[in-house]
Design a protein around this motif. Structure first.
Motif, PDB file in Angstrom:
ATOM      1  N   LEU A  53       0.845  -1.187   0.000  1.00  0.00           N
ATOM      2  CA  LEU A  53       0.000   0.000   0.000  1.00  0.00           C
ATOM      3  C   LEU A  53       0.881   1.238   0.000  1.00  0.00           C
ATOM      4  O   LEU A  53       1.784   1.360   0.828  1.00  0.00           O
ATOM      5  CB  LEU A  53      -0.909   0.003   1.231  1.00  0.00           C
ATOM      6  N   ASP A  54       0.640   2.149  -0.920  1.00  0.00           N
ATOM      7  CA  ASP A  54       1.384   3.406  -1.009  1.00  0.00           C
ATOM      8  C   ASP A  54       0.396   4.555  -0.931  1.00  0.00           C
ATOM      9  O   ASP A  54      -0.408   4.758  -1.839  1.00  0.00           O
ATOM     10  CB  ASP A  54       2.170   3.457  -2.319  1.00  0.00           C
ATOM     11  N   LEU A  55       0.440   5.294   0.162  1.00  0.00           N
ATOM     12  CA  LEU A  55      -0.405   6.480   0.351  1.00  0.00           C
ATOM     13  C   LEU A  55       0.443   7.750   0.409  1.00  0.00           C
ATOM     14  O   LEU A  55       0.011   8.761   0.954  1.00  0.00           O
ATOM     15  CB  LEU A  55      -1.204   6.353   1.646  1.00  0.00           C
ATOM     16  N   SER A  56       1.626   7.696  -0.156  1.00  0.00           N
ATOM     17  CA  SER A  56       2.538   8.827  -0.051  1.00  0.00           C
ATOM     18  C   SER A  56       1.995  10.066  -0.753  1.00  0.00           C
ATOM     19  O   SER A  56       1.210   9.983  -1.693  1.00  0.00           O
ATOM     20  CB  SER A  56       3.914   8.456  -0.616  1.00  0.00           C
ATOM     21  N   LYS A  57       2.410  11.196  -0.234  1.00  0.00           N
ATOM     22  CA  LYS A  57       2.059  12.522  -0.762  1.00  0.00           C
ATOM     23  C   LYS A  57       0.558  12.770  -0.828  1.00  0.00           C
ATOM     24  O   LYS A  57       0.039  13.285  -1.814  1.00  0.00           O
ATOM     25  CB  LYS A  57       2.723  12.752  -2.107  1.00  0.00           C
ATOM     26  N   ASN A  58      -0.153  12.374   0.216  1.00  0.00           N
ATOM     27  CA  ASN A  58      -1.562  12.707   0.358  1.00  0.00           C
ATOM     28  C   ASN A  58      -1.710  13.702   1.495  1.00  0.00           C
ATOM     29  O   ASN A  58      -0.766  13.966   2.231  1.00  0.00           O
ATOM     30  CB  ASN A  58      -2.393  11.448   0.624  1.00  0.00           C
ATOM     31  N   LEU A  59      -2.868  14.244   1.659  1.00  0.00           N
ATOM     32  CA  LEU A  59      -3.143  15.262   2.671  1.00  0.00           C
ATOM     33  C   LEU A  59      -3.876  14.634   3.843  1.00  0.00           C
ATOM     34  O   LEU A  59      -4.939  15.091   4.233  1.00  0.00           O
ATOM     35  CB  LEU A  59      -3.981  16.385   2.054  1.00  0.00           C
ATOM     36  N   LEU A  60      -3.317  13.581   4.383  1.00  0.00           N
ATOM     37  CA  LEU A  60      -4.015  12.788   5.392  1.00  0.00           C
ATOM     38  C   LEU A  60      -4.357  13.571   6.646  1.00  0.00           C
ATOM     39  O   LEU A  60      -5.289  13.221   7.351  1.00  0.00           O
ATOM     40  CB  LEU A  60      -3.200  11.550   5.753  1.00  0.00           C
ATOM     41  N   GLY A  61      -3.626  14.604   6.945  1.00  0.00           N
ATOM     42  CA  GLY A  61      -3.942  15.414   8.104  1.00  0.00           C
ATOM     43  C   GLY A  61      -3.632  14.733   9.418  1.00  0.00           C
ATOM     44  O   GLY A  61      -4.163  15.091  10.450  1.00  0.00           O
TER      45      GLY A  61
END
Length: 76
Positions: A53-61
């Motif tokens: 799983l790659d969630l890099s460079k998101n605005l997860l907050g």
């Protein structure tokens, strides 16, 4: 692609399918924010085949520790 929280919500409907055998998922720079991330983490707990799983460079907050906690709460 900037799918955002609305797009991740729709994608979670697919992930809820019991026949889903998704093994790798790259959601790099998709503008996913906190609400979308929380829904996503809740949904992937049942994705027993997901290994990458790659969630890099998101605005997860949220910080990396919160993301890690959400992922580790998945029953393996």
């Amino acid at each position: 692609n900037p799918i955002g929280d609305e797009g991740i919500s729709e994608f979670c409907k697919f992930l809820e399918n019991k026949n889903n055998k998704l093994q790798s998922l790259i959601l790099h720079e998709c503008e996913i924010k906190l609400l979308g991330a929380l829904l996503f983490f809740k949904t992937i707990k049942n994705c027993i085949y997901l290994k990458r799983l790659d969630l890099s460079k998101n605005l997860l907050g949220m910080g990396p520790h919160a993301v890690r906690s959400g992922l580790l709460s998945k029953s393996l």
